[in-house]
Design a protein around this motif. Structure first.
Motif, mmCIF file in Angstrom:
data_model
loop_
_atom_site.group_PDB
_atom_site.id
_atom_site.type_symbol
_atom_site.label_atom_id
_atom_site.label_comp_id
_atom_site.label_asym_id
_atom_site.label_seq_id
_atom_site.Cartn_x
_atom_site.Cartn_y
_atom_site.Cartn_z
ATOM 1 N N ILE A 42 14.636 -6.091 32.284
ATOM 2 C CA ILE A 42 14.119 -5.379 31.398
ATOM 3 C C ILE A 42 12.359 -6.386 31.652
ATOM 4 O O ILE A 42 11.113 -5.807 31.896
ATOM 5 C CB ILE A 42 13.565 -5.113 30.036
ATOM 6 C CG1 ILE A 42 15.253 -4.451 29.076
ATOM 7 C CG2 ILE A 42 12.872 -5.324 28.893
ATOM 8 C CD1 ILE A 42 15.089 -4.472 28.034
ATOM 9 N N ALA A 43 12.631 -7.374 31.745
ATOM 10 C CA ALA A 43 11.358 -8.364 32.128
ATOM 11 C C ALA A 43 10.913 -8.287 33.317
ATOM 12 O O ALA A 43 9.713 -8.313 33.305
ATOM 13 C CB ALA A 43 11.844 -10.021 31.518
ATOM 14 N N ALA A 46 9.786 -4.193 33.696
ATOM 15 C CA ALA A 46 8.776 -3.363 32.217
ATOM 16 C C ALA A 46 7.722 -3.358 32.578
ATOM 17 O O ALA A 46 7.325 -3.655 33.378
ATOM 18 C CB ALA A 46 8.173 -4.746 31.096
ATOM 19 N N PRO A 47 7.518 -1.949 32.172
ATOM 20 C CA PRO A 47 7.925 -1.023 30.786
ATOM 21 C C PRO A 47 9.166 -0.673 31.425
ATOM 22 O O PRO A 47 9.235 0.429 32.114
ATOM 23 C CB PRO A 47 6.484 -0.212 30.161
ATOM 24 C CG PRO A 47 5.853 0.161 31.457
ATOM 25 C CD PRO A 47 6.021 -0.889 32.155
ATOM 26 N N VAL A 77 12.961 -7.263 22.440
ATOM 27 C CA VAL A 77 12.553 -6.054 22.942
ATOM 28 C C VAL A 77 12.101 -5.998 22.121
ATOM 29 O O VAL A 77 12.099 -5.177 20.799
ATOM 30 C CB VAL A 77 13.288 -5.590 23.779
ATOM 31 C CG1 VAL A 77 14.414 -6.515 24.813
ATOM 32 C CG2 VAL A 77 14.669 -4.828 23.420
ATOM 33 N N ARG A 79 10.345 -1.018 21.914
ATOM 34 C CA ARG A 79 9.503 0.213 22.428
ATOM 35 C C ARG A 79 8.662 0.247 22.095
ATOM 36 O O ARG A 79 8.206 0.114 21.179
ATOM 37 C CB ARG A 79 11.349 1.218 21.145
ATOM 38 C CG ARG A 79 12.640 0.920 21.437
ATOM 39 C CD ARG A 79 12.884 1.970 20.760
ATOM 40 N NE ARG A 79 14.494 1.567 21.828
ATOM 41 C CZ ARG A 79 16.018 1.762 20.638
ATOM 42 N NH1 ARG A 79 15.590 0.899 20.250
ATOM 43 N NH2 ARG A 79 17.116 1.795 21.028
ATOM 44 N N ASP A 82 5.978 6.492 25.710
ATOM 45 C CA ASP A 82 5.479 6.647 26.797
ATOM 46 C C ASP A 82 4.472 7.316 27.250
ATOM 47 O O ASP A 82 4.101 7.991 27.245
ATOM 48 C CB ASP A 82 7.215 7.270 27.567
ATOM 49 C CG ASP A 82 6.490 7.826 29.644
ATOM 50 O OD1 ASP A 82 5.566 8.148 29.858
ATOM 51 O OD2 ASP A 82 7.055 6.876 29.905
ATOM 52 N N ARG A 90 9.758 3.534 26.414
ATOM 53 C CA ARG A 90 9.146 2.335 27.408
ATOM 54 C C ARG A 90 10.139 1.053 26.899
ATOM 55 O O ARG A 90 9.664 1.094 25.375
ATOM 56 C CB ARG A 90 7.983 2.054 28.061
ATOM 57 C CG ARG A 90 8.105 3.414 28.352
ATOM 58 C CD ARG A 90 8.580 3.706 30.015
ATOM 59 N NE ARG A 90 8.706 4.086 30.721
ATOM 60 C CZ ARG A 90 8.245 4.469 32.468
ATOM 61 N NH1 ARG A 90 9.289 3.526 32.507
ATOM 62 N NH2 ARG A 90 8.269 5.469 32.910
ATOM 63 N N ASP A 92 9.808 -3.048 26.844
ATOM 64 C CA ASP A 92 9.031 -3.872 26.912
ATOM 65 C C ASP A 92 9.580 -5.722 26.490
ATOM 66 O O ASP A 92 10.486 -5.466 25.256
ATOM 67 C CB ASP A 92 7.950 -4.627 26.982
ATOM 68 C CG ASP A 92 7.300 -5.706 27.062
ATOM 69 O OD1 ASP A 92 7.555 -5.515 28.261
ATOM 70 O OD2 ASP A 92 5.722 -5.713 27.283
ATOM 71 N N THR A 94 9.829 -9.100 24.066
ATOM 72 C CA THR A 94 9.031 -10.248 23.167
ATOM 73 C C THR A 94 9.157 -11.677 24.042
ATOM 74 O O THR A 94 10.148 -12.118 24.684
ATOM 75 C CB THR A 94 9.661 -9.868 22.301
ATOM 76 O OG1 THR A 94 10.359 -10.327 21.916
ATOM 77 C CG2 THR A 94 9.794 -8.391 21.797
ATOM 78 N N ARG A 98 11.862 -13.695 25.945
ATOM 79 C CA ARG A 98 11.622 -14.570 27.665
ATOM 80 C C ARG A 98 11.913 -15.678 26.752
ATOM 81 O O ARG A 98 12.374 -16.400 27.920
ATOM 82 C CB ARG A 98 9.905 -14.573 27.508
ATOM 83 C CG ARG A 98 9.235 -13.828 28.038
ATOM 84 C CD ARG A 98 8.084 -13.585 28.602
ATOM 85 N NE ARG A 98 7.062 -12.572 28.745
ATOM 86 C CZ ARG A 98 6.189 -11.443 27.813
ATOM 87 N NH1 ARG A 98 6.650 -11.642 27.176
ATOM 88 N NH2 ARG A 98 6.537 -10.702 28.482
#
Length: 156
Positions: A42-43, A46-47, A77, A79, A82, A90, A92, A94, A98
């Motif tokens: 995901i990182a 993203a997205p 993460v 949502r 899109d 999508r 991403d 957080t 991280r």
């Protein structure tokens, strides 16, 4: 000369042993290999869509949805809608996600380093070359075309 089928079987076994070892060692440290791999995906992309994760990891969509639900609940993460298709969400990562990567990735990388440190620089380059050739062969000969099955020389 080693039997090619046995080489592939050994390669698969080594991969699975390393994967299980990483999973056990990371779990002993309170980390999750599966979660770390998903967070890294995901990182880096993203997205991303949940379908992207399912395709990449060859997982059932329901399995990915459950994992995302848990990571979202844990604040790793989020949502987002899109911008083109309102039916799609999508993903991403957080800041907390991280942080999890920052804590778990050094352990994973150290375990991988220890596993492959037995190879010389030349052997590492040879392995990279071999894996590239195998990857290209699978892409061009098997995925793009229809393989014959059973193999022509197989005993039926």
């Amino acid at each position: 000369m080693p039997d090619r089928d046995n080489l592939i079987i050994r390669y698969g076994r080594i991969y699975m042993r390393l994967h299980r070892l990483l999973d056990r060692r990371m779990a002993a440290e309170g980390a999750s290999l599966a979660r770390t791999k998903m967070l890294l995906f995901i990182a880096n992309r993203a997205p991303a869509r949940a379908a992207d994760l399912a395709d990449f990891f060859n997982l059932a969509p329901r399995t990915v949805t459950q994992a995302i639900d848990t990571m979202e609940r844990d604040g790793l993460v989020r949502r987002m809608p899109d911008p083109v298709d309102r039916r799609v969400k999508r993903l991403d990562i957080t800041d907390s996600g991280r942080q999890v990567i920052k804590q778990t990735e050094p352990l994973r990388l150290e375990l991988v380093r220890q596993a492959v440190d037995v190879l010389t620089e030349e052997e590492t380059q040879q392995l990279d070359h071999i894996l590239t050739k195998l990857d290209e062969a699978i892409t061009t000969r098997l995925e793009d075309g229809v393989p014959s099955w059973p193999p022509c020389d197989a005993q039926v």
